[in-house]
Scaffold this motif. Structure first.
Motif, PDB file in Angstrom:
ATOM      1  N   GLN A  38       0.824  -1.207   0.000  1.00  0.00           N
ATOM      2  CA  GLN A  38       0.000   0.000   0.000  1.00  0.00           C
ATOM      3  C   GLN A  38       0.864   1.265   0.000  1.00  0.00           C
ATOM      4  O   GLN A  38       0.542   2.234  -0.670  1.00  0.00           O
ATOM      5  CB  GLN A  38      -0.938   0.015   1.212  1.00  0.00           C
ATOM      6  CG  GLN A  38      -2.071  -0.969   1.087  1.00  0.00           C
ATOM      7  CD  GLN A  38      -2.919  -1.036   2.336  1.00  0.00           C
ATOM      8  OE1 GLN A  38      -2.411  -1.154   3.430  1.00  0.00           O
ATOM      9  NE2 GLN A  38      -4.229  -0.957   2.144  1.00  0.00           N
ATOM     10  N   GLU A  39       1.966   1.239   0.737  1.00  0.00           N
ATOM     11  CA  GLU A  39       2.839   2.413   0.813  1.00  0.00           C
ATOM     12  C   GLU A  39       3.646   2.617  -0.458  1.00  0.00           C
ATOM     13  O   GLU A  39       3.936   3.742  -0.854  1.00  0.00           O
ATOM     14  CB  GLU A  39       3.791   2.273   2.000  1.00  0.00           C
ATOM     15  CG  GLU A  39       3.104   2.371   3.344  1.00  0.00           C
ATOM     16  CD  GLU A  39       4.034   2.049   4.501  1.00  0.00           C
ATOM     17  OE1 GLU A  39       5.199   1.628   4.259  1.00  0.00           O
ATOM     18  OE2 GLU A  39       3.599   2.211   5.651  1.00  0.00           O
ATOM     19  N   CYS A  41       3.050   1.199  -3.705  1.00  0.00           N
ATOM     20  CA  CYS A  41       2.453   0.809  -4.983  1.00  0.00           C
ATOM     21  C   CYS A  41       2.617   1.863  -6.078  1.00  0.00           C
ATOM     22  O   CYS A  41       2.735   1.524  -7.251  1.00  0.00           O
ATOM     23  CB  CYS A  41       0.977   0.463  -4.797  1.00  0.00           C
ATOM     24  SG  CYS A  41      -0.030   1.820  -4.210  1.00  0.00           S
ATOM     25  N   GLY A  86      -8.223  -1.457   3.327  1.00  0.00           N
ATOM     26  CA  GLY A  86      -7.624  -0.639   2.287  1.00  0.00           C
ATOM     27  C   GLY A  86      -6.873  -1.370   1.197  1.00  0.00           C
ATOM     28  O   GLY A  86      -6.509  -0.768   0.193  1.00  0.00           O
ATOM     29  N   LEU A  87      -6.630  -2.663   1.341  1.00  0.00           N
ATOM     30  CA  LEU A  87      -5.845  -3.380   0.331  1.00  0.00           C
ATOM     31  C   LEU A  87      -6.579  -3.427  -1.001  1.00  0.00           C
ATOM     32  O   LEU A  87      -5.992  -3.148  -2.050  1.00  0.00           O
ATOM     33  CB  LEU A  87      -5.495  -4.796   0.809  1.00  0.00           C
ATOM     34  CG  LEU A  87      -4.664  -5.632  -0.153  1.00  0.00           C
ATOM     35  CD1 LEU A  87      -3.328  -4.957  -0.458  1.00  0.00           C
ATOM     36  CD2 LEU A  87      -4.423  -7.024   0.421  1.00  0.00           C
ATOM     37  N   THR A  90      -6.626   0.042  -2.581  1.00  0.00           N
ATOM     38  CA  THR A  90      -5.300   0.373  -3.112  1.00  0.00           C
ATOM     39  C   THR A  90      -5.053  -0.337  -4.431  1.00  0.00           C
ATOM     40  O   THR A  90      -4.541   0.267  -5.378  1.00  0.00           O
ATOM     41  CB  THR A  90      -4.202  -0.012  -2.098  1.00  0.00           C
ATOM     42  OG1 THR A  90      -4.419   0.707  -0.888  1.00  0.00           O
ATOM     43  CG2 THR A  90      -2.821   0.296  -2.635  1.00  0.00           C
TER      44      THR A  90
END
Length: 150
Positions: A38-39, A41, A86-87, A90
């Protein structure tokens, strides 16, 4: 980092040799890998510039996505990652961004656009979009809530 992710990928892919203790370790590490993805991508989008074709953060992100795809192919880890906050969002947002980036420059994210004549380009980002779609599909598998989000 890439070597560690490759080793994890080999171990996860060989479903017959994974013990229940190892599976528990993978589930515990799934959260960390999902947060890292997530950070990082958006780092893959840098690969559209020819000068950044070897960007280490982008390469790590590609391997993270591969590991997450393989983890979500396993029922033990699938339910855990389907509920990860959130995955899915994202992955969908990253898919939109890579689609737009592919339209604005040379599309390095799909294999059909990476072929020139008879010669195939072996760019590390080839197949990134298909792996995003695989992750999204896995996260939506038998999960009505995630299906509604998409």
């Amino acid at each position: 980092r890439i070597t560690l992710l490759e080793l994890m990928m080999v171990k996860i892919s060989d479903k017959n040799s994974v013990t229940s203790d190892e599976m528990n370790v993978f589930v515990r590490h799934a959260d960390f890998l999902a947060v890292c993805f997530q950070e990082k991508c958006r780092a893959v989008l840098k690969l559209t510039a020819a000068a950044d074709a070897e960007d280490e953060e982008a390469l790590v992100t590609i391997h993270l996505l591969d590991v997450l795809c393989e983890m979500t192919s396993n029922n033990g880890q699938l339910e855990h990652l389907q509920a990860f906050p959130g995955l899915l969002e994202t992955a969908v947002d990253t898919l939109r961004l890579t689609h737009l980036a592919g339209k604005q420059a040379v599309n390095i994210f799909t294999a059909t656009h990476a072929v020139t004549g008879q010669e195939e380009i072996s760019h590390p980002a080839v197949g990134f979009k298909s792996h995003l779609i695989r992750l999204i599909g896995n996260l939506c598998y038998k999960n009505k809530e995630n299906q509604e989000k998409v």
